[in-house]
Design a protein around this motif. Structure first.
Motif, PDB file in Angstrom:
ATOM      1  N   ARG A 151       0.902  -1.382  -0.080  1.00  0.00           N
ATOM      2  CA  ARG A 151       0.003   0.018  -0.043  1.00  0.00           C
ATOM      3  C   ARG A 151       0.899   1.346  -0.190  1.00  0.00           C
ATOM      4  O   ARG A 151       0.540   2.225  -0.648  1.00  0.00           O
ATOM      5  N   LEU A 152       1.898   1.213   0.552  1.00  0.00           N
ATOM      6  CA  LEU A 152       2.971   2.360   0.712  1.00  0.00           C
ATOM      7  C   LEU A 152       3.247   2.728  -0.422  1.00  0.00           C
ATOM      8  O   LEU A 152       3.339   3.790  -0.976  1.00  0.00           O
ATOM      9  N   LEU A 153       3.974   1.853  -1.356  1.00  0.00           N
ATOM     10  CA  LEU A 153       4.187   1.895  -2.814  1.00  0.00           C
ATOM     11  C   LEU A 153       3.204   2.246  -3.767  1.00  0.00           C
ATOM     12  O   LEU A 153       3.305   3.165  -4.671  1.00  0.00           O
ATOM     13  N   ASP A 154       2.272   1.632  -3.492  1.00  0.00           N
ATOM     14  CA  ASP A 154       0.932   1.916  -4.458  1.00  0.00           C
ATOM     15  C   ASP A 154       0.172   3.399  -4.116  1.00  0.00           C
ATOM     16  O   ASP A 154      -0.068   4.099  -5.168  1.00  0.00           O
ATOM     17  N   GLU A 155       0.171   3.674  -3.142  1.00  0.00           N
ATOM     18  CA  GLU A 155      -0.460   4.838  -2.527  1.00  0.00           C
ATOM     19  C   GLU A 155       0.597   6.260  -2.425  1.00  0.00           C
ATOM     20  O   GLU A 155       0.164   7.294  -2.133  1.00  0.00           O
ATOM     21  N   LYS A 156       1.845   5.754  -2.808  1.00  0.00           N
ATOM     22  CA  LYS A 156       2.946   6.772  -2.647  1.00  0.00           C
ATOM     23  C   LYS A 156       2.803   7.383  -1.087  1.00  0.00           C
ATOM     24  O   LYS A 156       2.889   8.639  -1.250  1.00  0.00           O
ATOM     25  N   ARG A 157       2.699   6.980  -0.355  1.00  0.00           N
ATOM     26  CA  ARG A 157       2.502   7.145   1.262  1.00  0.00           C
ATOM     27  C   ARG A 157       3.999   7.415   1.914  1.00  0.00           C
ATOM     28  O   ARG A 157       4.183   6.727   2.694  1.00  0.00           O
ATOM     29  N   TRP A 158       4.836   7.888   1.315  1.00  0.00           N
ATOM     30  CA  TRP A 158       6.159   7.961   1.534  1.00  0.00           C
ATOM     31  C   TRP A 158       6.542   8.643   3.245  1.00  0.00           C
ATOM     32  O   TRP A 158       7.370   7.951   3.799  1.00  0.00           O
ATOM     33  N   ASP A 159       5.660   9.476   3.462  1.00  0.00           N
ATOM     34  CA  ASP A 159       5.739   9.994   4.966  1.00  0.00           C
ATOM     35  C   ASP A 159       5.329   8.771   5.842  1.00  0.00           C
ATOM     36  O   ASP A 159       5.584   8.963   7.205  1.00  0.00           O
ATOM     37  N   GLU A 160       4.699   7.858   5.439  1.00  0.00           N
ATOM     38  CA  GLU A 160       4.427   6.711   6.374  1.00  0.00           C
ATOM     39  C   GLU A 160       5.510   5.336   6.263  1.00  0.00           C
ATOM     40  O   GLU A 160       5.262   4.170   6.843  1.00  0.00           O
ATOM     41  N   ALA A 161       6.629   5.747   5.695  1.00  0.00           N
ATOM     42  CA  ALA A 161       7.658   4.874   5.643  1.00  0.00           C
ATOM     43  C   ALA A 161       8.113   4.095   6.993  1.00  0.00           C
ATOM     44  O   ALA A 161       8.259   2.750   6.902  1.00  0.00           O
ATOM     45  N   VAL A 192      17.116   0.571   7.620  1.00  0.00           N
ATOM     46  CA  VAL A 192      16.929  -0.254   6.609  1.00  0.00           C
ATOM     47  C   VAL A 192      18.084  -0.418   5.514  1.00  0.00           C
ATOM     48  O   VAL A 192      18.364   0.569   5.373  1.00  0.00           O
ATOM     49  N   THR A 193      18.185  -1.706   4.974  1.00  0.00           N
ATOM     50  CA  THR A 193      18.776  -1.788   3.749  1.00  0.00           C
ATOM     51  C   THR A 193      17.955  -2.172   2.741  1.00  0.00           C
ATOM     52  O   THR A 193      17.481  -3.544   2.976  1.00  0.00           O
ATOM     53  N   GLY A 194      17.963  -1.700   1.622  1.00  0.00           N
ATOM     54  CA  GLY A 194      16.940  -2.252   0.636  1.00  0.00           C
ATOM     55  C   GLY A 194      17.938  -2.543  -0.508  1.00  0.00           C
ATOM     56  O   GLY A 194      18.932  -1.859  -0.906  1.00  0.00           O
ATOM     57  N   HIS A 195      17.549  -3.699  -1.365  1.00  0.00           N
ATOM     58  CA  HIS A 195      18.371  -4.134  -2.729  1.00  0.00           C
ATOM     59  C   HIS A 195      17.237  -4.215  -3.628  1.00  0.00           C
ATOM     60  O   HIS A 195      16.378  -4.912  -3.369  1.00  0.00           O
ATOM     61  N   SER A 196      17.488  -3.747  -4.688  1.00  0.00           N
ATOM     62  CA  SER A 196      16.402  -3.953  -6.047  1.00  0.00           C
ATOM     63  C   SER A 196      17.043  -3.694  -7.319  1.00  0.00           C
ATOM     64  O   SER A 196      18.126  -3.101  -7.330  1.00  0.00           O
ATOM     65  N   PRO A 197      16.695  -4.231  -8.153  1.00  0.00           N
ATOM     66  CA  PRO A 197      17.176  -4.072  -9.494  1.00  0.00           C
ATOM     67  C   PRO A 197      17.471  -2.663 -10.060  1.00  0.00           C
ATOM     68  O   PRO A 197      18.255  -2.294 -10.443  1.00  0.00           O
ATOM     69  N   ARG A 198      16.358  -1.738  -9.720  1.00  0.00           N
ATOM     70  CA  ARG A 198      16.436  -0.246  -9.904  1.00  0.00           C
ATOM     71  C   ARG A 198      17.264   0.499  -9.198  1.00  0.00           C
ATOM     72  O   ARG A 198      17.842   1.159  -9.678  1.00  0.00           O
ATOM     73  N   SER A 199      17.417   0.254  -7.559  1.00  0.00           N
ATOM     74  CA  SER A 199      18.084   0.935  -6.969  1.00  0.00           C
ATOM     75  C   SER A 199      19.360   0.543  -6.712  1.00  0.00           C
ATOM     76  O   SER A 199      20.186   1.296  -6.051  1.00  0.00           O
ATOM     77  N   GLY A 200      19.729  -0.675  -6.742  1.00  0.00           N
ATOM     78  CA  GLY A 200      20.884  -1.224  -6.297  1.00  0.00           C
ATOM     79  C   GLY A 200      20.512  -1.477  -4.783  1.00  0.00           C
ATOM     80  O   GLY A 200      19.617  -1.642  -4.129  1.00  0.00           O
ATOM     81  N   GLU A 201      21.992  -1.093  -4.010  1.00  0.00           N
ATOM     82  CA  GLU A 201      21.839  -1.010  -2.563  1.00  0.00           C
ATOM     83  C   GLU A 201      21.555   0.224  -1.984  1.00  0.00           C
ATOM     84  O   GLU A 201      22.022   1.027  -2.044  1.00  0.00           O
ATOM     85  N   ILE A 202      20.530   0.316  -1.053  1.00  0.00           N
ATOM     86  CA  ILE A 202      20.489   1.479  -0.354  1.00  0.00           C
ATOM     87  C   ILE A 202      20.332   1.419   1.174  1.00  0.00           C
ATOM     88  O   ILE A 202      19.710   0.512   1.550  1.00  0.00           O
ATOM     89  N   ARG A 203      20.833   2.368   1.946  1.00  0.00           N
ATOM     90  CA  ARG A 203      21.101   2.050   3.274  1.00  0.00           C
ATOM     91  C   ARG A 203      20.197   3.547   4.142  1.00  0.00           C
ATOM     92  O   ARG A 203      20.511   4.461   3.623  1.00  0.00           O
ATOM     93  N   GLY A 204      19.446   3.270   4.885  1.00  0.00           N
ATOM     94  CA  GLY A 204      18.659   3.907   5.502  1.00  0.00           C
ATOM     95  C   GLY A 204      17.262   4.325   5.001  1.00  0.00           C
ATOM     96  O   GLY A 204      17.061   4.542   3.812  1.00  0.00           O
ATOM     97  N   ILE A 205      16.443   4.724   5.887  1.00  0.00           N
ATOM     98  CA  ILE A 205      15.040   5.030   5.558  1.00  0.00           C
ATOM     99  C   ILE A 205      14.958   6.364   4.623  1.00  0.00           C
ATOM    100  O   ILE A 205      14.395   6.463   3.721  1.00  0.00           O
ATOM    101  N   ASP A 206      15.817   7.443   5.019  1.00  0.00           N
ATOM    102  CA  ASP A 206      15.799   8.645   4.219  1.00  0.00           C
ATOM    103  C   ASP A 206      16.256   8.448   2.911  1.00  0.00           C
ATOM    104  O   ASP A 206      15.546   8.821   2.138  1.00  0.00           O
ATOM    105  N   ALA A 207      17.424   7.633   2.668  1.00  0.00           N
ATOM    106  CA  ALA A 207      17.825   7.328   1.512  1.00  0.00           C
ATOM    107  C   ALA A 207      16.876   6.629   0.338  1.00  0.00           C
ATOM    108  O   ALA A 207      16.466   6.667  -0.645  1.00  0.00           O
ATOM    109  N   LEU A 208      16.047   5.633   1.160  1.00  0.00           N
ATOM    110  CA  LEU A 208      15.051   4.724   0.577  1.00  0.00           C
ATOM    111  C   LEU A 208      13.901   5.643   0.062  1.00  0.00           C
ATOM    112  O   LEU A 208      13.367   5.455  -0.958  1.00  0.00           O
ATOM    113  N   VAL A 209      13.416   6.525   0.866  1.00  0.00           N
ATOM    114  CA  VAL A 209      12.344   7.338   0.845  1.00  0.00           C
ATOM    115  C   VAL A 209      12.797   8.247  -0.358  1.00  0.00           C
ATOM    116  O   VAL A 209      11.839   8.485  -1.307  1.00  0.00           O
ATOM    117  N   ALA A 210      13.821   8.818  -0.288  1.00  0.00           N
ATOM    118  CA  ALA A 210      14.238   9.806  -1.596  1.00  0.00           C
ATOM    119  C   ALA A 210      14.384   8.972  -2.830  1.00  0.00           C
ATOM    120  O   ALA A 210      13.820   9.537  -3.909  1.00  0.00           O
TER     121      ALA A 210
END
Length: 137
Positions: A22-32, A40-58
């Motif tokens: 829902r966060l992704l579909d409704e673009k509710r970034w302020d609720e991350a 958080v550490t995120g890994h995806s084909p589009r982003s590569g590796e992202i560290r930290g919630i602020d970087a992920l939201v950006a």
């Protein structure tokens, strides 16, 4: 046999995956912070590796395409809880569409996440997304 606490944890983690979609579909970034830990550490084909919630939201904000919407459907969730940490995997179908139109892109993803129990409830500390297939019309 699962204890009532284990069943409760599994339900909360399933809800966490739904909140993620829902966060992704409704673009509710302020609720991350209702989905992810601050480190958080995120890994995806589009982003590569992202560290930290602020970087992920950006990244999620800059990845938005004007007029394009998504619908994430999460299925086949498997959860293995070990105390205050859980490993969870799922499949996700994502449909990209514009208002009133059929999807112009769809994709199949595999998600592998580590969730941790926090004072505010379960949150994703790590999320790894693997693109399995993509179809463009």
């Amino acid at each position: 046999m699962l204890t009532s606490a284990a069943v409760s944890d599994r339900i909360e983690i399933a809800d966490l995956f739904s909140r993620f979609a829902r966060l992704l579909d409704e673009k509710r970034w302020d609720e991350a912070d209702t989905v992810f830990t601050h480190d958080v550490t995120g890994h995806s084909p589009r982003s590569g590796e992202i560290r930290g919630i602020d970087a992920l939201v950006a990244f999620m904000r800059q990845a938005e395409v004007e007029g394009e919407h998504t619908q994430h459907v999460t299925t086949d969730l498997l959860v293995d809880v070990d105390g205050d940490e859980a490993v969870a995997t799922a499949n996700s179908l994502v449909y990209f569409f514009r208002d009133g139109r059929a999807p112009h892109v769809s994709s199949g993803l595999r998600l592998a996440c580590t969730a941790v129990r926090t004072p505010a409830g379960w949150r994703l500390r790590e999320s790894r997304t693997v693109l399995v297939w993509m179809r463009e019309k």
